[in-house]
Write a protein that holds these residues in place. Structure first.
Motif, short mmCIF file in Angstrom:
data_model
loop_
_atom_site.label_atom_id
_atom_site.label_comp_id
_atom_site.label_asym_id
_atom_site.label_seq_id
_atom_site.Cartn_x
_atom_site.Cartn_y
_atom_site.Cartn_z
N GLU A 155 13.32 -5.13 1.21
CA GLU A 155 11.67 -4.88 0.90
C GLU A 155 11.02 -4.10 0.93
N ALA A 156 11.39 -3.15 1.24
CA ALA A 156 10.75 -1.23 0.63
C ALA A 156 10.86 -1.62 -0.29
N PHE A 157 12.12 -1.03 -1.81
CA PHE A 157 11.62 -0.70 -2.57
C PHE A 157 10.68 -2.13 -3.14
N HIS A 158 10.47 -3.12 -2.58
CA HIS A 158 10.06 -4.56 -3.64
C HIS A 158 8.64 -3.99 -3.38
N LYS A 159 7.84 -3.27 -2.05
CA LYS A 159 6.42 -2.95 -1.71
C LYS A 159 6.21 -1.60 -2.62
N ILE A 160 7.25 -0.83 -2.80
CA ILE A 160 7.17 0.48 -3.53
C ILE A 160 6.61 0.04 -5.23
N ASP A 161 6.91 -0.95 -5.25
CA ASP A 161 7.10 -1.36 -6.50
C ASP A 161 5.65 -2.26 -7.11
N GLU A 162 5.05 -3.10 -5.45
CA GLU A 162 3.25 -3.37 -5.52
C GLU A 162 2.74 -2.62 -5.53
N LEU A 163 2.91 -0.78 -4.66
CA LEU A 163 2.06 0.36 -4.23
C LEU A 163 1.83 0.94 -5.79
N LEU A 164 2.82 1.05 -6.50
CA LEU A 164 2.84 1.38 -7.73
C LEU A 164 2.15 0.86 -8.95
N LYS A 165 1.53 -0.10 -8.60
CA LYS A 165 0.78 -1.41 -9.31
C LYS A 165 -0.37 -1.48 -8.78
N ASP A 166 -0.58 -0.23 -7.83
CA ASP A 166 -1.92 -0.57 -7.33
C ASP A 166 -3.15 0.78 -7.47
#
Length: 141
Positions: free
Chosen positions: A91-102
């Motif tokens: 989940e943390a890796f997925h959230k990092i991916d989302e942050l990179l798109k933010d």
């Protein structure tokens, strides 16, 4: 010459430390690339957990530095962190991916792209060390 140099940069950056009783060492070399693109971290997290990670800079050095800067705090904030560490890590890796798109992270990524390359932070705490992408002293957090 593109993204490659005519000869490799063979100087190495090496750091070492201790996290919750685990001794660690990391060494990196720029090699043939125009810039060092990888980042690593070694930090202590809550619940006697230590996080050791290498982030490959295929997405650019700013992406690797961003992941190293934020992975600790993102992981420690996952609801599954205390009891299901593997699921929390995914989940943390997925959230990092989302942050990179933010869009709110664009300025930080720009700063990391132009910042002088230094070994990523090491230390204590959930924010990947000091949070400035600089050389850690074991007292970050």
């Amino acid at each position: 010459m593109g993204v490659y140099l005519s000869s490799p940069v063979t100087e190495k950056e090496t750091s070492s430390g201790d996290a919750h009783g685990y001794s660690w060492a990391a060494s990196s070399m720029q090699g043939w690339r125009r810039n060092q693109e990888d980042a690593h971290l070694a930090i202590e997290l809550p619940h006697d957990t230590a996080l050791f990670a290498v982030f490959d800079g295929h997405g650019g050095r700013e992406v690797a530095a961003f992941a190293a800067r934020h992975m600790g705090s993102v992981l420690a904030s996952e609801p599954a962190f205390e009891h299901r560490l593997g699921a929390a890590l995914v989940e943390a890796f997925h959230k990092i991916d989302e942050l990179l798109k933010d869009k709110s992270c664009i300025e930080e990524l720009r700063e990391l792209k132009v910042a002088p390359r230094r070994t990523e932070a090491h230390g204590h705490g959930g924010d990947g060390g000091r949070g400035d992408g600089g050389e850690g002293d074991g007292e970050g957090g």
